[in-house]
Design a protein around this motif. Structure first.
Motif, PDB file in Angstrom:
ATOM      1  N   VAL A 218       0.838  -1.197   0.000  1.00 23.49           N
ATOM      2  CA  VAL A 218       0.000   0.000   0.000  1.00 23.49           C
ATOM      3  C   VAL A 218       0.877   1.254   0.000  1.00 23.49           C
ATOM      4  CG1 VAL A 218      -1.892  -1.150   1.211  1.00 23.49           C
ATOM      5  CG2 VAL A 218      -0.147   0.061   2.543  1.00 23.49           C
ATOM      6  N   PHE A 219       0.282   2.350  -0.502  1.00 23.93           N
ATOM      7  CA  PHE A 219       0.957   3.645  -0.413  1.00 23.93           C
ATOM      8  C   PHE A 219      -0.086   4.730  -0.224  1.00 23.93           C
ATOM      9  CE2 PHE A 219      -0.244   3.893  -4.845  1.00 23.93           C
ATOM     10  CZ  PHE A 219      -0.316   5.252  -5.151  1.00 23.93           C
ATOM     11  N   GLU A 220       0.375   5.862   0.300  1.00 24.17           N
ATOM     12  CA  GLU A 220      -0.505   7.000   0.529  1.00 24.17           C
ATOM     13  C   GLU A 220       0.284   8.286   0.295  1.00 24.17           C
ATOM     14  OE1 GLU A 220      -3.787   8.642   3.715  1.00 24.17           O
ATOM     15  OE2 GLU A 220      -2.111   7.472   4.512  1.00 24.17           O
ATOM     16  N   ILE A 221      -0.373   9.266  -0.317  1.00 21.20           N
ATOM     17  CA  ILE A 221       0.179  10.623  -0.452  1.00 21.20           C
ATOM     18  C   ILE A 221      -0.808  11.545   0.247  1.00 21.20           C
ATOM     19  CG2 ILE A 221       0.938  12.422  -2.051  1.00 21.20           C
ATOM     20  CD1 ILE A 221       1.320  10.225  -4.170  1.00 21.20           C
ATOM     21  N   ALA A 222      -0.428  12.046   1.416  1.00 22.77           N
ATOM     22  CA  ALA A 222      -1.409  12.768   2.237  1.00 22.77           C
ATOM     23  C   ALA A 222      -0.698  13.651   3.257  1.00 22.77           C
ATOM     24  CB  ALA A 222      -2.312  11.764   2.953  1.00 22.77           C
ATOM     25  N   PRO A 223      -1.445  14.599   3.867  1.00 23.30           N
ATOM     26  CA  PRO A 223      -0.821  15.480   4.854  1.00 23.30           C
ATOM     27  C   PRO A 223      -0.539  14.784   6.177  1.00 23.30           C
ATOM     28  CG  PRO A 223      -3.144  16.016   4.591  1.00 23.30           C
ATOM     29  CD  PRO A 223      -2.824  14.990   3.557  1.00 23.30           C
ATOM     30  N   ILE A 224       0.514  15.233   6.837  1.00 19.54           N
ATOM     31  CA  ILE A 224       0.812  14.855   8.217  1.00 19.54           C
ATOM     32  C   ILE A 224       0.989  16.147   9.009  1.00 19.54           C
ATOM     33  CG2 ILE A 224       1.856  12.628   7.669  1.00 19.54           C
ATOM     34  CD1 ILE A 224       4.617  14.030   8.018  1.00 19.54           C
ATOM     35  N   PHE A 225       0.859  16.062  10.324  1.00 13.00           N
ATOM     36  CA  PHE A 225       0.871  17.254  11.167  1.00 13.00           C
ATOM     37  C   PHE A 225       1.837  17.059  12.327  1.00 13.00           C
ATOM     38  CE2 PHE A 225      -3.177  16.569   9.132  1.00 13.00           C
ATOM     39  CZ  PHE A 225      -3.458  17.800   8.546  1.00 13.00           C
ATOM     40  N   ARG A 226       2.790  17.972  12.460  1.00 12.99           N
ATOM     41  CA  ARG A 226       3.790  17.885  13.531  1.00 12.99           C
ATOM     42  C   ARG A 226       3.909  19.222  14.250  1.00 12.99           C
ATOM     43  NH1 ARG A 226       7.413  12.811  12.708  1.00 12.99           N
ATOM     44  NH2 ARG A 226       5.934  11.690  11.404  1.00 12.99           N
ATOM     45  N   ALA A 227       3.611  19.234  15.520  1.00 12.61           N
ATOM     46  CA  ALA A 227       3.663  20.471  16.302  1.00 12.61           C
ATOM     47  C   ALA A 227       5.078  20.706  16.833  1.00 12.61           C
ATOM     48  CB  ALA A 227       2.660  20.407  17.446  1.00 12.61           C
ATOM     49  N   GLU A 228       6.018  20.777  15.934  1.00 13.25           N
ATOM     50  CA  GLU A 228       7.409  21.015  16.312  1.00 13.25           C
ATOM     51  C   GLU A 228       7.661  22.525  16.338  1.00 13.25           C
ATOM     52  OE1 GLU A 228       9.483  18.910  13.285  1.00 13.25           O
ATOM     53  OE2 GLU A 228       9.273  16.965  14.272  1.00 13.25           O
ATOM     54  N   PRO A 229       8.099  23.067  17.471  1.00 13.09           N
ATOM     55  CA  PRO A 229       8.323  24.520  17.568  1.00 13.09           C
ATOM     56  C   PRO A 229       9.604  24.952  16.870  1.00 13.09           C
ATOM     57  CG  PRO A 229       8.915  23.469  19.619  1.00 13.09           C
ATOM     58  CD  PRO A 229       8.400  22.377  18.729  1.00 13.09           C
ATOM     59  N   SER A 230       9.663  24.708  15.557  1.00 14.47           N
ATOM     60  CA  SER A 230      10.881  24.952  14.792  1.00 14.47           C
ATOM     61  C   SER A 230      10.703  26.131  13.863  1.00 14.47           C
ATOM     62  CB  SER A 230      11.203  23.718  13.958  1.00 14.47           C
ATOM     63  OG  SER A 230      12.389  23.138  14.343  1.00 14.47           O
ATOM     64  N   ARG A 231      11.755  26.922  13.734  1.00 10.00           N
ATOM     65  CA  ARG A 231      11.720  28.051  12.798  1.00 10.00           C
ATOM     66  C   ARG A 231      12.832  27.912  11.755  1.00 10.00           C
ATOM     67  NH1 ARG A 231       9.866  30.631  17.573  1.00 10.00           N
ATOM     68  NH2 ARG A 231       7.937  31.820  17.186  1.00 10.00           N
ATOM     69  N   PRO A 445       2.057  27.436   3.265  1.00 12.73           N
ATOM     70  CA  PRO A 445       2.821  26.855   4.369  1.00 12.73           C
ATOM     71  C   PRO A 445       2.165  27.079   5.728  1.00 12.73           C
ATOM     72  CG  PRO A 445       4.210  28.242   2.968  1.00 12.73           C
ATOM     73  CD  PRO A 445       2.804  28.478   2.557  1.00 12.73           C
ATOM     74  N   ARG A 446       2.339  26.075   6.592  1.00 16.75           N
ATOM     75  CA  ARG A 446       1.936  26.172   7.982  1.00 16.75           C
ATOM     76  C   ARG A 446       3.164  25.898   8.855  1.00 16.75           C
ATOM     77  NH1 ARG A 446      -1.409  28.594   6.174  1.00 16.75           N
ATOM     78  NH2 ARG A 446      -3.670  28.311   6.156  1.00 16.75           N
ATOM     79  N   ASP A 447       3.454  26.848   9.743  1.00 19.60           N
ATOM     80  CA  ASP A 447       4.572  26.686  10.654  1.00 19.60           C
ATOM     81  C   ASP A 447       4.206  27.325  11.981  1.00 19.60           C
ATOM     82  OD1 ASP A 447       5.132  29.489  10.439  1.00 19.60           O
ATOM     83  OD2 ASP A 447       6.267  29.095   8.601  1.00 19.60           O
ATOM     84  N   ILE A 448       5.144  27.408  12.899  1.00 21.57           N
ATOM     85  CA  ILE A 448       4.864  27.909  14.243  1.00 21.57           C
ATOM     86  C   ILE A 448       4.319  29.336  14.227  1.00 21.57           C
ATOM     87  CG2 ILE A 448       7.239  28.680  14.626  1.00 21.57           C
ATOM     88  CD1 ILE A 448       6.917  27.804  17.553  1.00 21.57           C
TER      89      ILE A 448
END
Length: 453
Positions: A218-231, A445-448
């Motif tokens: 199986v494979f998937e192309i999809a969003p993932i979400f990581r709340a990493e406080p990185s700049r 883009p989504r970031d901190i």
């Protein structure tokens, strides 16, 4: 030309007959309808030259004052870039010009008017800061530079699907609202799910493992979400992950698949996006040979021999890796088990290759990272397919196995041996196209610091 000028938001019954790339010398003297926005305008007094842009390119519109009503000519002269037009006109040959053809309008319909010029132009690389550009991202994406980037990105996604389909993988979709952390609880976005807490998925990991029981590959192309406080310029809070999982293989087989996938992507870009590569001034890396492979232990030993202050069990700084490997693909394999998630299978003396487990703290894992210079693109491993071992590993990682009951229960029905990887799409685009900032590899883009637009 008809004196009538229509200023409205409605196309009415008017529809495009040709895209810009479909018009050539063979269309000379034909009447066509073209639709797009003004990318540039030149005023030569009695003649206006408008570059009308659609999704494929530009076509030149020549508006002559003597053949146009005064009202219309004045209106067009005052129109700002980015205004949208629909033009019915005749194709004529343009001599002494590389563009070959231009269009003499018979009717111009103004569909929408730009009220003010944007704070940056549509030249190749804007000198304006990225935050200013991102505040008007839709306009920013009209720039030639990003048009080339995202056309190549589109080829990458299509070639990924092509590779997996040719190798009998089935595309799946896994939940993005989940009850339990996949990677051990760090960097999660909590959400309200009716009357209880849930989280945005960091990874499709546990679901894609389960799906190998039903579909094997199986494979998937999809969003993932990581709340990493990185700049940093290489981190996003929302990214697109390319995930693959396959039954009856181990991590070495998946490294082979990943290497072939990268080679397929690069070959497709070279064949389909020669124009974009030329305009970007990019030459893709040579992927004809096998990617170098070095174990984590070998790498640490080499670094220590070169007087780098690093200990076994430490993570390796991107700067050190970039200094050693420059811009090339390579694998780092057999990482310490302590550095990997709970579902990663450990190397035991019975299945070790060059190194074996000496004691618990020195335990290795059947794992790999795909690197490009100092940039990590992918992580993969053989997964634990034994329920008791998985529960034991959860306890070692400080996890409550009860919270994973929905996952563990399927192991009672003989989970096959399996392995897989996750590959970051934006990081791959960033690496191949030498982008300075990963935010230019994604649309919004989504970031901190950024939640709009």
């Amino acid at each position: 030309m008809d004196d009538k000028i229509v200023l409205e938001d409605d196309l009415g019954n008017l529809r495009r007959s040709h895209y810009s790339f479909e018009i050539s010398r063979k269309n000379v003297n034909e009447e066509v309808v073209v639709v797009g926005w003004i990318s540039s305008k030149r005023d030569h007094g009695n003649v206006l030259f408008l570059q009308l842009r659609d999704q494929f390119g530009e076509v030149q519109i020549v508006v002559k004052k003597k053949e146009t009503s005064l009202q219309l000519f004045k209106t067009l002269r005052n129109l700002k870039e980015h205004s949208s037009l629909a033009i019915t006109g005749v194709v004529v040959e343009q001599k002494n010009s590389s563009s070959q053809i231009e269009i003499l309008p018979k009717e111009i319909k103004i569909l929408s008017i730009s009220n003010k010029p944007p704070p940056f132009l549509t030249q190749a690389i804007s000198s304006i800061g990225i935050d200013t550009r991102l505040d008007l991202r839709a306009i920013d994406l009209r720039r030639n530079y990003l048009q080339f980037v995202f056309k190549i990105r589109n080829t990458i996604i299509n070639s990924i699907r092509e590779y997996f389909n040719e190798n009998y993988f089935i595309e799946v979709n896994t939940p993005k609202m989940i009850a339990t952390a996949t990677e051990g609880g760090a960097a999660l976005f909590p959400i309200f799910y009716y009357d209880r807490e849930a989280f945005l998925a960091q990874s499709p990991q546990l679901y894609k493992e389960q799906l190998t029981m039903a579909f094997e590959s199986v494979f998937e192309i999809a969003p993932i979400f990581r709340a990493e406080p990185s700049r940093t310029n290489r981190h996003l809070s929302e990214a697109i992950s390319i995930d693959a999982e396959k039954a009856y293989v181990d991590y070495r087989d998946m490294m082979e698949h990943l290497e072939k996938l990268i080679r397929h992507i690069v070959n497709r870009i070279n064949s389909k996006n020669a124009n974009e590569l030329e305009n970007l001034g990019i030459k893709l890396p040579n992927v004809s040979g096998s990617f170098p492979r070095i174990t984590y232990t070998e790498l640490i030993n080499n670094l220590q021999a070169n007087h780098k202050f690093i200990r076994w069990g430490d993570d390796i700084s991107p700067k050190i890796l970039k200094d050693i490997f420059s811009d090339e693909f390579f694998f780092i394999t057999d990482w310490p088990a302590s550095m990997k998630p709970f579902y990663v299978k450990s190397i035991t003396p019975g299945n070790a290759q060059k190194e074996s487990a000496i004691d618990e703290k020195n335990l290795l894992s059947e794992s790999f990272d795909l690197m490009f210079g100092g940039l990590e693109l992918s992580s993969g491993s053989t997964r634990i397919n034994n329920k008791d071992l998985l529960i034991e590993n959860m306890k070692k990682k400080g996890l409550n196995s009860t919270a994973f009951d929905y996952h563990l229960r399927v192991f009672d029905y003989a989970m096959p041996p399996h392995a897989g990887f996750g590959l970051g799409l934006e990081r791959l685009v960033m690496a191949l196209l030498k982008l300075e900032n990963i935010r230019d590899a994604t649309f919004y883009p989504r970031d901190i610091d950024r939640l709009t637009p």
